[in-house]
Design a protein around this motif. Structure first.
Motif, short mmCIF file in Angstrom:
data_model
loop_
_atom_site.label_atom_id
_atom_site.label_comp_id
_atom_site.label_asym_id
_atom_site.label_seq_id
_atom_site.Cartn_x
_atom_site.Cartn_y
_atom_site.Cartn_z
N VAL A 255 14.90 -15.32 -11.48
CA VAL A 255 13.76 -16.36 -11.18
C VAL A 255 12.59 -15.76 -10.64
O VAL A 255 12.95 -15.32 -9.20
CB VAL A 255 14.43 -17.62 -10.52
N LEU A 256 11.47 -15.68 -11.02
CA LEU A 256 10.36 -15.28 -10.25
C LEU A 256 9.52 -16.06 -9.66
O LEU A 256 9.18 -17.38 -10.37
CB LEU A 256 9.54 -14.36 -11.23
N LEU A 257 8.88 -15.92 -8.48
CA LEU A 257 7.79 -16.91 -7.90
C LEU A 257 6.74 -16.44 -8.26
O LEU A 257 5.68 -15.76 -7.78
CB LEU A 257 7.95 -16.79 -6.37
N ALA A 258 6.23 -16.97 -9.77
CA ALA A 258 5.17 -16.51 -10.18
C ALA A 258 5.26 -17.50 -11.53
O ALA A 258 6.03 -17.91 -12.15
CB ALA A 258 4.91 -15.07 -10.78
N SER A 259 3.69 -17.92 -12.00
CA SER A 259 3.92 -18.58 -13.02
C SER A 259 4.06 -18.02 -14.50
O SER A 259 3.84 -16.88 -14.41
CB SER A 259 2.60 -19.18 -13.24
N ALA A 260 4.52 -18.64 -15.54
CA ALA A 260 4.84 -18.26 -16.57
C ALA A 260 3.78 -17.64 -17.37
O ALA A 260 3.64 -16.71 -18.07
CB ALA A 260 5.41 -19.31 -17.53
N ASP A 261 2.51 -18.40 -16.99
CA ASP A 261 1.20 -17.77 -17.66
C ASP A 261 0.89 -16.24 -17.19
O ASP A 261 0.43 -15.37 -17.90
CB ASP A 261 0.01 -18.59 -17.36
N ALA A 262 1.28 -16.05 -15.85
CA ALA A 262 1.05 -14.89 -15.06
C ALA A 262 1.79 -13.90 -15.60
O ALA A 262 1.52 -12.62 -15.76
CB ALA A 262 0.96 -15.10 -13.80
N GLY A 278 4.19 -22.27 -10.36
CA GLY A 278 4.62 -20.99 -9.59
C GLY A 278 6.00 -20.63 -9.47
O GLY A 278 6.53 -19.76 -8.78
N ARG A 279 6.73 -21.08 -10.54
CA ARG A 279 8.09 -20.46 -10.85
C ARG A 279 8.23 -20.37 -12.40
O ARG A 279 8.05 -21.05 -13.24
CB ARG A 279 9.05 -21.43 -10.33
N CYS A 280 9.18 -19.05 -12.71
CA CYS A 280 9.45 -18.90 -14.12
C CYS A 280 10.75 -18.36 -14.03
O CYS A 280 11.18 -17.65 -13.21
CB CYS A 280 8.60 -18.43 -14.67
N ARG A 281 11.66 -18.21 -15.20
CA ARG A 281 12.78 -17.61 -15.43
C ARG A 281 12.55 -16.53 -16.33
O ARG A 281 12.09 -16.95 -17.50
CB ARG A 281 13.95 -18.30 -15.98
N ALA A 297 10.23 -5.28 -11.07
CA ALA A 297 8.97 -5.08 -10.39
C ALA A 297 7.52 -5.00 -11.00
O ALA A 297 6.73 -5.06 -10.29
CB ALA A 297 9.38 -3.63 -9.53
N ARG A 298 7.42 -4.84 -12.03
CA ARG A 298 6.24 -5.00 -12.97
C ARG A 298 5.37 -5.99 -12.85
O ARG A 298 4.27 -6.25 -12.90
CB ARG A 298 6.30 -4.32 -14.06
N PHE A 299 6.25 -7.27 -12.33
CA PHE A 299 5.53 -8.46 -12.32
C PHE A 299 4.90 -8.81 -10.84
O PHE A 299 4.19 -9.95 -10.95
CB PHE A 299 6.59 -9.69 -12.76
N ASP A 300 5.27 -8.08 -10.06
CA ASP A 300 4.65 -7.95 -8.62
C ASP A 300 4.77 -9.50 -8.14
O ASP A 300 3.85 -10.17 -7.67
CB ASP A 300 3.02 -7.92 -8.69
N ALA A 301 5.88 -9.83 -8.29
CA ALA A 301 6.44 -11.25 -7.70
C ALA A 301 7.93 -11.34 -7.18
O ALA A 301 8.41 -10.53 -7.26
CB ALA A 301 6.33 -12.20 -8.80
N ASP A 302 8.03 -12.19 -6.10
CA ASP A 302 9.11 -12.20 -5.38
C ASP A 302 10.14 -12.73 -6.30
O ASP A 302 9.95 -13.63 -7.35
CB ASP A 302 8.96 -13.30 -4.24
N VAL A 303 11.61 -12.36 -6.00
CA VAL A 303 12.69 -12.76 -6.85
C VAL A 303 13.51 -13.69 -6.14
O VAL A 303 13.65 -13.59 -5.08
CB VAL A 303 13.28 -11.43 -7.31
N GLU A 304 13.73 -14.70 -6.61
CA GLU A 304 14.62 -15.99 -6.15
C GLU A 304 15.92 -15.92 -6.35
O GLU A 304 16.89 -16.22 -5.48
CB GLU A 304 14.03 -17.24 -6.60
#
Length: 325
Positions: A255-262, A278-281, A297-304
């Motif tokens: 689960v990433l703290l980033a939108s699915a579109d991003a 702001g969250r997606c799996r 790591a390529r998504f540059d987002a925190d991992v929940e």
């Protein structure tokens, strides 16, 4: 071009599209009589085209291959498709031959069609470093061995390093091989031969640009069943480090703290599921748990959260390594 000449060319175009035509079918498509079709067939035979006729209620006409290549006829869409295919022959190892073939085709095109083909300027970008050129003679030798099912002996020049970090099939040492060739395939802009290695008693995948066939060829063989029966799935599995399943040997989700579109533009062959603002799996695969963790790591987002536990532990190992810097 009108009258008999135009009709004869239309007949030739029809005969090139499928193996068999009946007389009534051709007459209907050409809006003429069966007698006229017979005359036009004789006219094509006089130009060197081998057209066989089968008598009877289900008889018809068939354009046979000849000893020489007669003039070919392409409609506009076929000519453009051929030009695009030749112009984008990047990564095949036969770029120079494709460019010469395109120049030959272009030279005989009518001006109207040549302008259409010239308008299709495509920048074909290879996926990685340009591969070594493939010898057309070697490629044809391998293709004939695959088709005719005879043993192939060749010298093989192995690489000092694998094509991919997950390619565990590289070998060194003795480079003389005896194989039962089964398929030619391409992967990441390279040509490969899929074959049963008679001395090693296992399936192997050889890079074609490193093969030097030896003569004479060996005896004919009865084809073995390729594991899984699908050459595409087999090659995918081998290069992904799996024995038989074409999927990645390690697959997990986080689960990433980033939108699915991003995330979507960078997902590759993975999957993304929106979980709200702001969250997606994200589900991904790789050849090892460590590589899988690094790929997030390529998504540059925190991992929940991460699953399965092997993936979570791989995240921890990477965190320790990077923190040590």
């Amino acid at each position: 071009m009108t009258g008999p000449s135009s009709r004869t060319l239309r007949l030739l175009a029809l005969l090139q599209t499928r193996p068999d035509w009946t007389g009534p079918q051709l007459a209907d498509r050409l809006e003429t009589s069966e007698r006229t079709v017979r005359r036009d067939v004789d006219r094509l035979r006089g130009l060197g085209y081998r057209i066989t006729a089968v008598r009877g209620p289900h008889g018809g006409y068939r354009l046979e291959p000849g000893s020489a290549l007669p003039p070919l006829l392409f409609d506009d869409e076929q000519a453009v498709a051929l030009a695009v295919a030749l112009r984008t022959a990047v990564g095949t190892g036969m770029e120079e031959a494709a460019a010469l073939a395109l120049a030959t085709v272009r030279q005989v095109l009518p001006p109207r069609l040549r302008r259409r083909v010239d308008a299709v300027q495509v920048a074909a970008v290879p996926r990685g470093p340009r591969p070594a050129p493939v010898d057309t003679g070697v490629l044809l030798t391998l293709a004939a061995a695959v088709r005719d099912r005879y043993e192939l002996r060749f010298d093989y020049r192995p690489d000092q390093r694998p094509d991919h970090a997950f390619d565990h099939r590289r070998e060194r040492g003795d480079t003389r091989r005896r194989t039962e060739p089964h398929h030619l395939a391409t992967w990441n802009d390279r040509w490969y031969l899929v074959a049963w290695d008679l001395d090693r008693g296992d399936w192997r995948i050889f890079r074609v640009d490193r093969i030097a066939p030896r003569t004479p060829a060996g005896p004919r063989f009865t084809p073995r069943d390729l594991p899984g029966g699908d050459v595409t799935a087999f090659v995918q599995a081998r290069f992904r480090g799996a024995a038989g399943d074409p999927d990645w040997p390690c697959r997990g989700e986080a689960v990433l703290l980033a939108s699915a579109d991003a995330v979507a533009p960078y997902i590759g062959d993975g999957r993304v599921e929106p979980l709200g603002p702001g969250r997606c799996r994200v589900s991904l695969g790789s050849w090892s748990w460590t590589a899988l963790a690094a790929s997030f790591a390529r998504f540059d987002a925190d991992v929940e959260a991460a699953d399965p536990p092997e993936l979570a532990r791989a995240f921890a190992r990477l965190a320790t390594r990077f923190a040590a810097l």
